[in-house]
Design a protein around this motif. Structure first.
Motif, PDB file in Angstrom:
ATOM      1  N   ASP A 186       8.911   6.444  19.368  1.00 15.82           N
ATOM      2  CA  ASP A 186       9.317   7.136  18.257  1.00 15.82           C
ATOM      3  C   ASP A 186      10.614   6.252  17.997  1.00 15.82           C
ATOM      4  O   ASP A 186      10.425   6.353  15.784  1.00 15.82           O
ATOM      5  CB  ASP A 186      11.107   7.818  19.053  1.00 15.82           C
ATOM      6  CG  ASP A 186       9.491   9.756  19.701  1.00 15.82           C
ATOM      7  OD1 ASP A 186       8.714   9.174  19.406  1.00 15.82           O
ATOM      8  OD2 ASP A 186      10.577  10.385  19.232  1.00 15.82           O
ATOM      9  N   SER A 187      10.916   5.278  19.011  1.00 18.45           N
ATOM     10  CA  SER A 187      12.103   4.383  17.729  1.00 18.45           C
ATOM     11  C   SER A 187      11.250   3.185  16.640  1.00 18.45           C
ATOM     12  O   SER A 187      11.695   2.484  15.467  1.00 18.45           O
ATOM     13  CB  SER A 187      12.584   3.373  19.035  1.00 18.45           C
ATOM     14  OG  SER A 187      11.921   2.713  19.738  1.00 18.45           O
ATOM     15  N   LYS A 188       9.978   2.879  17.483  1.00 18.10           N
ATOM     16  CA  LYS A 188       9.084   1.851  16.066  1.00 18.10           C
ATOM     17  C   LYS A 188       8.548   2.303  15.075  1.00 18.10           C
ATOM     18  O   LYS A 188       8.756   1.904  13.873  1.00 18.10           O
ATOM     19  CB  LYS A 188       8.039   1.885  17.251  1.00 18.10           C
ATOM     20  CG  LYS A 188       7.138   0.532  16.365  1.00 18.10           C
ATOM     21  CD  LYS A 188       7.707  -0.851  16.664  1.00 18.10           C
ATOM     22  CE  LYS A 188       6.544  -1.710  16.081  1.00 18.10           C
ATOM     23  NZ  LYS A 188       6.996  -3.042  16.429  1.00 18.10           N
ATOM     24  N   ARG A 190      10.684   5.188  13.343  1.00 14.96           N
ATOM     25  CA  ARG A 190      11.682   5.247  12.455  1.00 14.96           C
ATOM     26  C   ARG A 190      12.183   3.968  12.487  1.00 14.96           C
ATOM     27  O   ARG A 190      12.011   4.262  10.704  1.00 14.96           O
ATOM     28  CB  ARG A 190      12.867   5.891  13.985  1.00 14.96           C
ATOM     29  CG  ARG A 190      12.875   7.056  14.089  1.00 14.96           C
ATOM     30  CD  ARG A 190      14.642   7.765  14.927  1.00 14.96           C
ATOM     31  NE  ARG A 190      14.156   8.433  16.036  1.00 14.96           N
ATOM     32  CZ  ARG A 190      13.814   8.738  17.127  1.00 14.96           C
ATOM     33  NH1 ARG A 190      14.172   7.711  17.930  1.00 14.96           N
ATOM     34  NH2 ARG A 190      12.972   9.604  17.401  1.00 14.96           N
ATOM     35  N   SER A 191      11.617   2.386  12.824  1.00 17.03           N
ATOM     36  CA  SER A 191      12.209   1.322  12.018  1.00 17.03           C
ATOM     37  C   SER A 191      11.457   1.369  10.723  1.00 17.03           C
ATOM     38  O   SER A 191      11.594   0.349  10.022  1.00 17.03           O
ATOM     39  CB  SER A 191      12.000   0.567  13.343  1.00 17.03           C
ATOM     40  OG  SER A 191      10.180   0.105  13.767  1.00 17.03           O
ATOM     41  N   LYS A 197      16.749   7.595   7.728  1.00 12.84           N
ATOM     42  CA  LYS A 197      17.346   7.319   8.417  1.00 12.84           C
ATOM     43  C   LYS A 197      18.368   7.584   9.207  1.00 12.84           C
ATOM     44  O   LYS A 197      19.055   8.100   8.960  1.00 12.84           O
ATOM     45  CB  LYS A 197      18.475   5.907   8.957  1.00 12.84           C
ATOM     46  CG  LYS A 197      18.071   4.499   8.061  1.00 12.84           C
ATOM     47  CD  LYS A 197      16.630   3.939   8.686  1.00 12.84           C
ATOM     48  CE  LYS A 197      16.073   2.720   8.211  1.00 12.84           C
ATOM     49  NZ  LYS A 197      14.779   1.818   9.476  1.00 12.84           N
ATOM     50  N   ASN A 200      23.632   6.768  12.790  1.00 15.74           N
ATOM     51  CA  ASN A 200      23.124   5.344  14.328  1.00 15.74           C
ATOM     52  C   ASN A 200      24.898   4.537  13.215  1.00 15.74           C
ATOM     53  O   ASN A 200      24.674   4.037  12.908  1.00 15.74           O
ATOM     54  CB  ASN A 200      22.300   4.621  13.765  1.00 15.74           C
ATOM     55  CG  ASN A 200      22.775   3.851  15.307  1.00 15.74           C
ATOM     56  OD1 ASN A 200      23.290   3.430  15.956  1.00 15.74           O
ATOM     57  ND2 ASN A 200      21.127   2.766  15.522  1.00 15.74           N
TER      58      ASN A 200
END
Length: 855
Positions: A186-188, A190-191, A197, A200
């Motif tokens: 998921d983080s990949k 999102r980036s 965004k 954060n």
């Protein structure tokens, strides 16, 4: 709008006897009839084409709400018409509610809501849409705008516009979740979403906000992420954007199907006759068996993100094939392997035909045309087109963000294309007016810089608007002074000396007078005069490429000291002459905006050399200095007799010029001053400098800058030693202030000015800088960008102590504002991580104000 047919036969021909205009209008009656395209005595069919055309013409003006024609009377074959129109109301004033007053001026300007503006439905609709979209882009997803008009009772046909803005709360994205993803976390994913965004608190440069259009672009970037890793069939099955339970945040869910991983198979080129397969395959850079990368394949065919990218399309377009067309087509898929054909339609060669420039109201055509790389009759080259945009931008007379090459009369049959460069002129002259305290006193500065001057028109009265401008020359005048110094300088440069080749001629003259600034105040009986002259020539080279410039110059400074025993100036009375030759080689391909470069680099190496006087002046400087050491001080281990036989001088005591005991060091130092008058009457040294500056676009307009500098001041004759001029002063804001003694003031933020070198400057320095830059606006009126930096550097007394890794480090952030009339203004907050000499604690936070410094 109406056309009344009663009272006459349909389609009857008449002679127009006249038109009577009625209704609510402020225009002259005859003017309205002229706008309608009608005139007395013309043949007219009623009803017919003439009246229909008149209604259309008046309608296109956008000034009237109703347009009706009526028949007043018919007399024989003549007809008299009545034109009844109601003029649309005009704007008297605009009132906003729901936002702060300071925000209204920009909205009025952006939407052209000036007094007297015709108010119609189109104006109301476009204004509403603009304001709503503006705030939605700032994260106010629920923005609603209502606009109503009310009659202005104080005037005629005018209305007031009441604009009510409800922004609501700024909507942030609480979460972005994915389903169906196994290959990427998921983080990949999102980036990969560059503009959307989730919240954060650690992230600084990208706020969380939802903009529908940007969100859709980010969904495409997610699929591009898969395509780059071989997953050609990856797709988004569904996505949802919904409010959280509190209605204050958004939650995004994306459902994916990844598909299988693919590899490149055979790649065949079709239709290429100009370039062989092996040349195209090398440029493509993709081999059979490589993991499928659809994004890379598209960029190697045509990289739309880089106008000057190294791709196949640019290969053809840089060599005249404007009409070429190149496409990659999948022809076979077997298991996990995809075969491609690169189909090329080369088309005919194209040539530049007519080249024009518009928008230069002040700058003369010749100044622009001599910089153009696209010439009539020359083979078309996209590379030269891009280079031309850079060269025009580097002039500094036009807004580099607004330079637009317009293709006109593109004729594939004739193989020609016309190019029109649209320019927006900006102010090129600058004024510097400042005051402040420094060195214990008030310092005032007046600087005038005319960067588009015209010397040839200096005696033409009609050319003064307010000064003769337009020939691209630069004239600068600077006056600076305080209670303890005055400086006057005048400089001039001509970038095309002789008018035929890019040879820059420059010349300057300066005078400075500095008084001794002591603890007790300014001592005007002790002063130091400097008179400086310089001329230089810089020529653009063609080898290795035409980004290289070879510069040469001659300079002369005359230093006149009167009772000025300060710092390195051990001779308080006397003079020194500095005659030097400077040669430098540089390469600068930064682009396109000189204020905010986004790509390219600048390298330079230079040497400043004086004649080696000690080779032929017949002075034994080694013995001169040894004799001085003896004369200044008794350095023997035993007492020595005085010259007049009256006593003895003990070890460590001072000796005067006659060999007798001196009461103080000051009395003995007269000897040093006399010898230094010999040493420094004609300055002898060499000075070498190197600078490398890179600019790399990371993403969008986020730019990474890397800078490396080195400088060294040396002596031909070690016995003669280093001169007290031309030294490096490291630390602080980098502003040279009033110094005219050839010193180099090196910026290193996070430390006080000149704190990293000795009081008298250092002969060696090096410096390294890393900067992240991001523009807030690059408009012609003002360019503003913010930056974060990390720096390291130091000054050294000699090569024995030189260590490029023994440096003072700092980091911080800053802001730059460039306005054409005032130049560069800025502020930096830097934190020094290392202690200064004599301290054990980190230097800490320093604030630096930047005025007039270059980029």
């Amino acid at each position: 709008m109406a056309q009344d047919n009663s009272g006459f036969d349909q389609g009857t021909k008449y002679i127009l006897g006249g038109v009577n205009v009625t209704g609510k209008i402020s225009y002259n009656e005859q003017t309205v009839v002229t706008f309608a395209g009608l005139h007395k005595g013309q043949d007219i069919t009623v009803p017919g084409e003439e009246i229909s055309n008149a209604i259309k013409k008046l309608g296109k003006l956008g000034l009237f709400s109703e347009i009706d024609f009526y028949v007043n009377r018919i007399a024989g074959d003549s007809i008299f018409l009545e034109l009844n129109i109601n003029e649309l109301p005009k704007l008297s004033e605009v009132k906003f509610s729901g936002i702060k007053k300071k925000k209204t001026e920009q909205l009025i300007k952006d939407n052209g809501l000036t007094k007297g503006k015709v108010v119609n439905e189109n104006l109301i609709t476009t204004t509403r849409n603009y304001i709503e979209n503006k705030y939605k882009k700032d994260g106010f997803y629920n923005t609603k705008v209502t606009i109503r008009t009310i009659p202005d009772t104080t005037s005629g046909n005018e209305v007031k516009m009441l604009v009510s803005i409800f922004k609501g709360n700024k909507i942030k994205v609480k979460s972005i979740d994915f389903e169906g993803n196994e290959k990427f976390s998921d983080s990949k994913l999102r980036s990969a979403m560059k503009n959307t965004k989730q919240i954060n608190p650690i992230r600084i440069f990208k706020a969380s906000k939802y903009i529908k259009e940007k969100y859709k672009e980010d969904l495409t970037k997610i699929i591009d992420q898969y395509k780059e890793k071989g997953y050609r069939d990856a797709r988004i099955i569904s996505d949802t954007v919904a409010f959280t339970e509190d209605k204050k945040r958004l939650a995004i869910k994306v459902n994916l199907e990844e598909g299988r991983k693919y590899y490149f198979g055979n790649i065949k080129f079709l239709g290429n006759t100009v370039y062989p397969d092996n040349a195209l395959r090398q440029l493509l850079g993709i081999k059979k068996g490589d993991v499928y990368n659809g994004v890379l394949l598209e960029k190697r065919i045509s990289d739309k993100s880089k106008p000057d990218g190294e791709d196949i399309t640019n290969l053809y377009q840089n060599n005249g094939y404007l009409f070429s067309n190149i496409n990659a087509v999948e022809v076979k898929t077997a298991n996990d392997t995809i075969d491609f054909e690169i189909r090329i339609i080369e088309g005919p060669l194209a040539y530049f035909n007519k080249i024009t420039v518009v928008g230069n109201d002040k700058t003369n055509d010749k100044v622009i045309y001599r910089e153009l790389r696209t010439k009539p009759g020359q083979k078309y080259s996209k590379e030269e087109l891009v280079r031309t945009i850079r060269e025009i931008g580097q002039l500094g007379f036009f807004d580099p963000e607004s330079i637009e090459p317009v293709f006109k009369n593109v004729d594939a049959g004739a193989g020609t294309v016309d190019i029109e460069y649209k320019l927006v002129e900006k102010g090129s002259s600058q004024i510097e007016l400042q005051g402040g305290y420094g060195g214990g006193g008030f310092i005032g500065t007046l600087g005038l810089s005319f960067n588009n001057f015209s010397v040839k028109n200096i005696f033409k009265k009609e050319a003064y608007h307010p000064l003769p401008m337009g020939d691209g020359q630069k004239l600068a005048l600077r006056l600076q002074g305080s209670s303890y110094f005055q400086t006057y300088s005048l400089s001039f440069s001509e970038p095309w000396f002789g008018g035929k080749k890019p040879i820059n001629f420059s010349g300057s003259i300066a005078y400075s007078k500095q008084y001794a600034n002591t603890i007790s105040g300014v001592d005007r009986s002790r002063y130091f005069n400097i008179t400086a002259l310089s001329v230089g020539i810089a020529k653009r080279l063609s080898v290795p490429d035409d980004f290289f410039v070879l510069s040469q110059g001659l300079s002369f400074q005359y230093y006149d000291l009167n009772n000025y025993n300060i710092g390195l100036f051990t001779f308080g009375n006397g003079s020194a002459r500095n005659f030097a030759y400077t040669i430098g080689l540089s390469r600068n391909n930064k682009g396109v905006n000189p204020i905010f470069p986004m790509y390219g680099s600048e390298f330079s190496v230079s040497a400043k050399l004086t004649p080696p006087y000690s080779l032929f002046d017949g002075v034994d400087y080694g013995n001169l200095v040894n004799e001085e050491k003896y004369k200044l001080r008794n350095e023997t281990s035993t007492p020595i007799a005085t010259a007049d036989g009256t006593g003895t001088i003990l070890p460590g005591e001072y000796i005067d010029a006659n060999g007798n005991r001196a009461a103080t060091y000051k009395d003995a130092a007269v000897n040093q001053g006399k010898i230094d008058q010999v040493r420094f009457r004609l300055l002898e040294y060499y000075k070498v400098k190197f600078k490398a500056d890179w600019f790399t676009r990371l993403y969008g307009k986020l730019v990474f800058r890397t800078l490396s500098e080195f400088g060294y001041l040396g002596a031909y004759n070690q016995s003669r030693g280093l001169v007290p001029f031309e030294r490096f002063y490291v630390g602080g804001d980098g502003l040279a202030n009033f110094a005219q003694d050839g010193r180099e003031v090196i910026q290193l933020r996070g430390y006080p000015n000149n704190s990293l070198s000795s009081t008298n400057g250092g002969p060696i320095y090096n410096k390294f800088t890393l900067e992240l830059r991001y523009p807030l606006t690059l408009k012609a009126a003002a360019s503003i960008y913010m930056l974060a930096f990390a720096e390291a550097g130091n000054a050294y007394e000699n090569f024995k102590t030189y260590n490029p890794f023994e440096v003072k480090r700092s980091a911080g952030a800053g802001l730059r504002i460039f306005m054409p009339a005032f130049g560069l203004l800025g502020i930096d907050f830097g934190y020094g991580f290392d202690p200064l000499t004599g301290s054990t604690k980190p230097n800490g936070l320093e604030t630096h104000f930047i005025i007039g410094q270059q980029f």
